[in-house]
Design an enzyme around this catalytic site. Structure first.
Site, PDB file in Angstrom:
ATOM      1  N   LYS A 131       0.857  -1.188   0.000  1.00 25.23           N
ATOM      2  CA  LYS A 131       0.000   0.000   0.000  1.00 25.23           C
ATOM      3  C   LYS A 131       0.894   1.239   0.000  1.00 25.23           C
ATOM      4  O   LYS A 131       1.696   1.439   0.910  1.00 25.23           O
ATOM      5  CB  LYS A 131      -0.914   0.013   1.220  1.00 25.23           C
ATOM      6  CG  LYS A 131      -1.854   1.223   1.263  1.00 25.23           C
ATOM      7  CD  LYS A 131      -2.753   1.174   2.482  1.00 25.23           C
ATOM      8  CE  LYS A 131      -3.684   2.379   2.528  1.00 25.23           C
ATOM      9  NZ  LYS A 131      -4.557   2.358   3.718  1.00 25.23           N
TER      10      LYS A 131
ATOM     11  N   ARG B 106     -10.975   9.677   1.737  1.00 29.85           N
ATOM     12  CA  ARG B 106     -10.905  10.354   3.039  1.00 29.85           C
ATOM     13  C   ARG B 106     -12.085  11.295   3.224  1.00 29.85           C
ATOM     14  O   ARG B 106     -12.557  11.496   4.346  1.00 29.85           O
ATOM     15  CB  ARG B 106      -9.557  11.068   3.177  1.00 29.85           C
ATOM     16  CG  ARG B 106      -8.411  10.076   3.320  1.00 29.85           C
ATOM     17  CD  ARG B 106      -7.044  10.726   3.266  1.00 29.85           C
ATOM     18  NE  ARG B 106      -6.004   9.695   3.298  1.00 29.85           N
ATOM     19  CZ  ARG B 106      -4.754   9.877   2.904  1.00 29.85           C
ATOM     20  NH1 ARG B 106      -4.375  11.069   2.447  1.00 29.85           N
ATOM     21  NH2 ARG B 106      -3.878   8.883   2.959  1.00 29.85           N
TER      22      ARG B 106
ATOM     23  N   LYS C 287       1.137  10.196   5.653  1.00 29.51           N
ATOM     24  CA  LYS C 287       1.280   8.807   6.104  1.00 29.51           C
ATOM     25  C   LYS C 287       2.543   8.154   5.541  1.00 29.51           C
ATOM     26  O   LYS C 287       2.618   6.934   5.429  1.00 29.51           O
ATOM     27  CB  LYS C 287       0.022   8.011   5.717  1.00 29.51           C
ATOM     28  CG  LYS C 287      -1.259   8.609   6.301  1.00 29.51           C
ATOM     29  CD  LYS C 287      -2.467   7.704   6.105  1.00 29.51           C
ATOM     30  CE  LYS C 287      -3.714   8.317   6.756  1.00 29.51           C
ATOM     31  NZ  LYS C 287      -4.879   7.403   6.722  1.00 29.51           N
TER      32      LYS C 287
ATOM     33  N   GLU D 199       7.723  -6.680   1.360  1.00 23.81           N
ATOM     34  CA  GLU D 199       6.508  -6.571   2.168  1.00 23.81           C
ATOM     35  C   GLU D 199       5.589  -7.768   1.944  1.00 23.81           C
ATOM     36  O   GLU D 199       5.051  -8.353   2.888  1.00 23.81           O
ATOM     37  CB  GLU D 199       5.761  -5.273   1.820  1.00 23.81           C
ATOM     38  CG  GLU D 199       6.399  -4.000   2.335  1.00 23.81           C
ATOM     39  CD  GLU D 199       6.042  -3.712   3.783  1.00 23.81           C
ATOM     40  OE1 GLU D 199       5.443  -4.584   4.448  1.00 23.81           O
ATOM     41  OE2 GLU D 199       6.364  -2.608   4.241  1.00 23.81           O
TER      42      GLU D 199
ATOM     43  N   LYS E 111      -2.311  -1.499  -3.646  1.00 21.19           N
ATOM     44  CA  LYS E 111      -3.152  -0.317  -3.575  1.00 21.19           C
ATOM     45  C   LYS E 111      -2.271   0.925  -3.648  1.00 21.19           C
ATOM     46  O   LYS E 111      -1.277   1.003  -2.936  1.00 21.19           O
ATOM     47  CB  LYS E 111      -3.936  -0.314  -2.265  1.00 21.19           C
ATOM     48  CG  LYS E 111      -4.876   0.872  -2.094  1.00 21.19           C
ATOM     49  CD  LYS E 111      -5.603   0.799  -0.754  1.00 21.19           C
ATOM     50  CE  LYS E 111      -6.554   1.990  -0.591  1.00 21.19           C
ATOM     51  NZ  LYS E 111      -7.260   1.950   0.706  1.00 21.19           N
TER      52      LYS E 111
ATOM     53  N   SER F 257     -10.435   5.442  -4.738  1.00 25.16           N
ATOM     54  CA  SER F 257     -11.390   6.537  -4.918  1.00 25.16           C
ATOM     55  C   SER F 257     -10.934   7.575  -5.938  1.00 25.16           C
ATOM     56  O   SER F 257     -11.737   8.087  -6.720  1.00 25.16           O
ATOM     57  CB  SER F 257     -11.641   7.221  -3.571  1.00 25.16           C
ATOM     58  OG  SER F 257     -10.426   7.738  -3.041  1.00 25.16           O
TER      59      SER F 257
ATOM     60  N   TYR G  13     -15.336   0.644  -6.696  1.00 23.75           N
ATOM     61  CA  TYR G  13     -16.628   1.297  -6.496  1.00 23.75           C
ATOM     62  C   TYR G  13     -17.536   1.093  -7.709  1.00 23.75           C
ATOM     63  O   TYR G  13     -18.744   1.303  -7.622  1.00 23.75           O
ATOM     64  CB  TYR G  13     -16.427   2.799  -6.252  1.00 23.75           C
ATOM     65  CG  TYR G  13     -15.631   3.105  -5.004  1.00 23.75           C
ATOM     66  CD1 TYR G  13     -16.261   3.245  -3.769  1.00 23.75           C
ATOM     67  CD2 TYR G  13     -14.243   3.258  -5.055  1.00 23.75           C
ATOM     68  CE1 TYR G  13     -15.536   3.521  -2.622  1.00 23.75           C
ATOM     69  CE2 TYR G  13     -13.506   3.541  -3.911  1.00 23.75           C
ATOM     70  CZ  TYR G  13     -14.156   3.666  -2.700  1.00 23.75           C
ATOM     71  OH  TYR G  13     -13.429   3.939  -1.562  1.00 23.75           O
TER      72      TYR G  13
END
Length: 328
Positions: free
Chosen positions: A198, A208, A221, A237, A252, A278, A317
């Site tokens: 990610k 968000r 982040k 990872e 992602k 999104s 979505y």
């Protein structure tokens, strides 16, 4: 190498039936995981301004969406919570409420459509006043203290009926700890879909907005999500998450990281999923609403790109709209 005119590749493109017959990659509703936002608002639905066509759904509306997924042949739904700001605090304690929004939504959706899988995002950012994915102290997200809360959150969701735990926090070692917690709680059959790679991406903005953390987020982040310039690190990872007990893997965002999707699938051969986030959705919708692109065709083409890159499925979505197209 075959030469023209003995080889004319256009022969295989001249009719719809032959194009279908030789198509290398196919997309069906079975490849879709519907991402939706559930809300504790009194309103059945609330529009998300930055995501035209997307609404936050009440628990009752989410249950109806589960029935719709069943009707369309969509195998699973991933849910993301939007809670009242008054329920948020510094440590995200509402995320550990066994009678909270996520647990209530899971129970209602499983009652409505038991055969539809429910994927639960595990992270603290929807529940914290600062918008970070973990416990924040002196401006730093604490790794091990966060994991303790994620373990508890995962068990609560699994006990509520969640089929797939999907940790999105990117804390080191969280998959192994969550797997151990699930085993100890008698939830050994609960799947873990790890957000294994990610990235600290600019494509998350509309999400968000949807969960109500956009204005709350302090800083960025980048200390826990991956640097967009790294690909070898993604493989490290992923390897660690597999070793710790992940059943499925996720990359992602999706489209900006198709190379990572391809490398992960080729290197590990594990069930691998891409998240069409999104920002990707919003860009397609914005361009479509301005008449700059054919929105439906671009939607389907983008979903096909994930499959072509090697993804076993896509969190999107667009899932119900795409399923309707695929079902004719």
């Amino acid at each position: 190498m075959p030469q023209f005119p003995n080889t004319r590749l256009r022969r295989l493109r001249q009719h719809d039936w032959v194009r279908r017959l030789v198509r290398e990659t196919t997309l069906t509703p079975d490849d879709l995981i519907w991402t939706l936002v559930v809300s504790d608002s009194a309103d059945p639905t609330e529009p998300v301004p930055s995501m035209p066509g997307i609404e936050r759904l009440s628990v009752k509306a989410a249950a109806a969406a589960a029935k719709e997924a069943e009707r369309l042949g969509i195998p699973a739904i991933a849910i993301f919570p939007h809670v009242d700001p008054g329920k948020k605090d510094e440590t995200g304690s509402e995320g550990l409420n066994p009678d909270g929004l996520v647990a209530s939504a899971v129970k209602a959706m499983k009652d409505a459509a038991p055969g539809v899988g429910i994927v639960c995002d595990v992270a603290l950012d929807p529940f914290t006043t600062h918008g970070h994915d973990g416990v924040l102290k002196n401006g730093q997200v604490l790794n091990d203290e966060t994991i303790e809360r994620l373990q508890e959150q995962s068990v609560i969701y699994a006990q509520a009926g969640c089929d797939v735990i999907a940790p999105s926090d990117m804390m080191d070692g969280r998959i192994g700890k969550i797997r151990a917690a699930l085993e100890e709680a008698g939830q050994a059959d609960t799947l873990i879909l790890s957000y294994a790679a990610k990235y600290a991406s600019a494509f998350y903005g509309p999400y968000r907005d949807a969960i109500g953390s956009a204005k709350a987020l302090s800083g960025d982040k980048k200390t826990y999500q991956m640097d967009p310039g790294n690909s070898q690190e993604a493989l490290r990872e992923v390897a660690m998450d597999i070793e710790e007990g992940a059943d499925m893997l996720m990359v992602k965002p999706g489209l900006p990281y198709l190379d990572i999707v391809a490398r992960v699938k080729m290197e590990f051969g594990m069930p691998t999923y891409a998240f069409q986030v999104s920002g990707e959705y919003a860009m397609i919708e914005a361009a479509s609403s301005n008449g700059w692109i054919d929105g439906e065709r671009v939607m389907m083409e983008s979903l096909m790109a994930f499959k072509r890159a090697g993804a076993d499925g896509v969190l999107t979505y667009f899932a119900p709209r795409a399923a309707r197209v695929l079902n004719g």
